[in-house]
Scaffold this active site. Structure first.
Site, PDB file in Angstrom:
ATOM      1  N   LYS A 107       0.829  -1.217   0.000  1.00  0.00           N
ATOM      2  CA  LYS A 107       0.000   0.000   0.000  1.00  0.00           C
ATOM      3  C   LYS A 107       0.862   1.266   0.000  1.00  0.00           C
ATOM      4  CE  LYS A 107      -3.986  -2.180   2.214  1.00  0.00           C
ATOM      5  NZ  LYS A 107      -3.399  -3.508   2.563  1.00  0.00           N
ATOM      6  N   ARG A 108       1.855   1.306  -0.844  1.00  0.00           N
ATOM      7  CA  ARG A 108       2.736   2.463  -0.924  1.00  0.00           C
ATOM      8  C   ARG A 108       2.054   3.603  -1.689  1.00  0.00           C
ATOM      9  NH1 ARG A 108       5.036   0.106   2.957  1.00  0.00           N
ATOM     10  NH2 ARG A 108       7.143  -0.743   2.739  1.00  0.00           N
TER      11      ARG A 108
END
Length: 284
Positions: A107-108
């Site tokens: 989830k960057r």
């Protein structure tokens, strides 16, 4: 279902094509590798790097030869620092060797050179963390993710963009008005436009726990659907919620399968049972 084995490397195909190939060979199931402290304890393992490694090795060796994709939850490795990342690197290599796709749930999301660094970490073949796909967050602006999109297109890998997640807290932002549509639909539309203009490298994350209210038909890419099992979603829910896009949907299941451990045979059986239930529902 059977699988001839082999490496999940790009082989010259774009990610969407390899996704469809993996599903055709192994069925529509992504198994999460989520080493929560409570789960380690329930397996009789210590909440340290030793327990993390034992848990991860057991799960990967059981399910990677069976499931289409494996999704390590990066934060649960990251909490152990460099040693945890070392275990994750080993897991990515072993999953790849078993022929499953690796979707790193990181989830960057950032901008500029920082986003480019994240893209290099998760999508560059030079990185030991290189995965078949990575999850990203678009909430600094969809265009801020361009470095990841470009890296994925260049390397034949994929990016899953958060759109309508399974957690109830997400609704306030994801269902907010965006010029007559919702924020979540604007994410879907932007991903569809990107896929239409080049290699199909973009998928989206849409939860399977409730109706999503989105138009997904134009996406032309994979849909990662978490929430099946312990979060309440069922195979029949997946079939109903994703009617019209069954070809692309990849349900993600973690605790429902991991709870069968630490017995390896039980993990395999749980994986096969969930896979077969999903296939039956989605083909019905």
């Amino acid at each position: 279902m059977t699988d001839p084995g082999g490496r999940s490397g790009t082989g010259g195909a774009n990610y969407a094509g390899r996704h469809l190939d993996a599903v055709a060979r192994r069925g529509r199931l992504c198994v999460g590798v989520d080493p929560h402290p409570a789960l380690l304890a329930s397996w009789g393992l210590t909440d340290d790097v030793s327990g993390l490694r034992a848990f991860t090795e057991t799960v990967v060796r059981a399910v990677a030869p069976v499931a289409a994709a494996i999704k390590p939850q990066v934060a649960l490795f990251e909490r152990f620092g460099s040693a945890g990342f070392g275990v994750l690197e080993e897991a990515i290599a072993e999953i790849t060797g078993a022929g499953a796709l690796v979707i790193s749930d990181a989830k960057r999301g950032d901008i500029g050179s920082t986003m480019a660094a994240y893209a290099n970490a998760w999508l560059s073949p030079r990185s030991p963390l290189c995965s078949d796909a990575v999850t990203v967050s678009p909430y600094l602006g969809f265009g801020s993710l361009d470095p990841a999109f470009d890296a994925a297109a260049e390397s034949g890998r994929g990016v899953f963009v958060l759109a309508r997640t399974s957690n109830p807290e997400g609704a306030a932002l994801q269902l907010a008005d965006a010029r007559g549509s919702t924020v979540a639909q604007s994410v879907i539309d932007a991903a569809a436009a990107r896929n239409a203009s080049g290699p199909a490298a973009l998928g989206v994350v849409v939860g399977a726990t409730r109706p999503h209210g989105l138009s997904l038909e134009a996406l032309g890419g994979p849909i990662l659907a978490p929430g099946v099992g312990a979060q309440g979603g069922t195979p029949d829910d997946v079939a109903r919620i994703f009617d019209g896009v069954h070809r692309w949907v990849l349900p993600a299941v973690s605790r429902e399968i991991l709870g069968a451990g630490p017995d390896r045979a039980a993990l395999v059986s749980a994986t096969e049972s969930m896979r077969d239930a999903l296939e039956s529902a989605l083909r019905g």
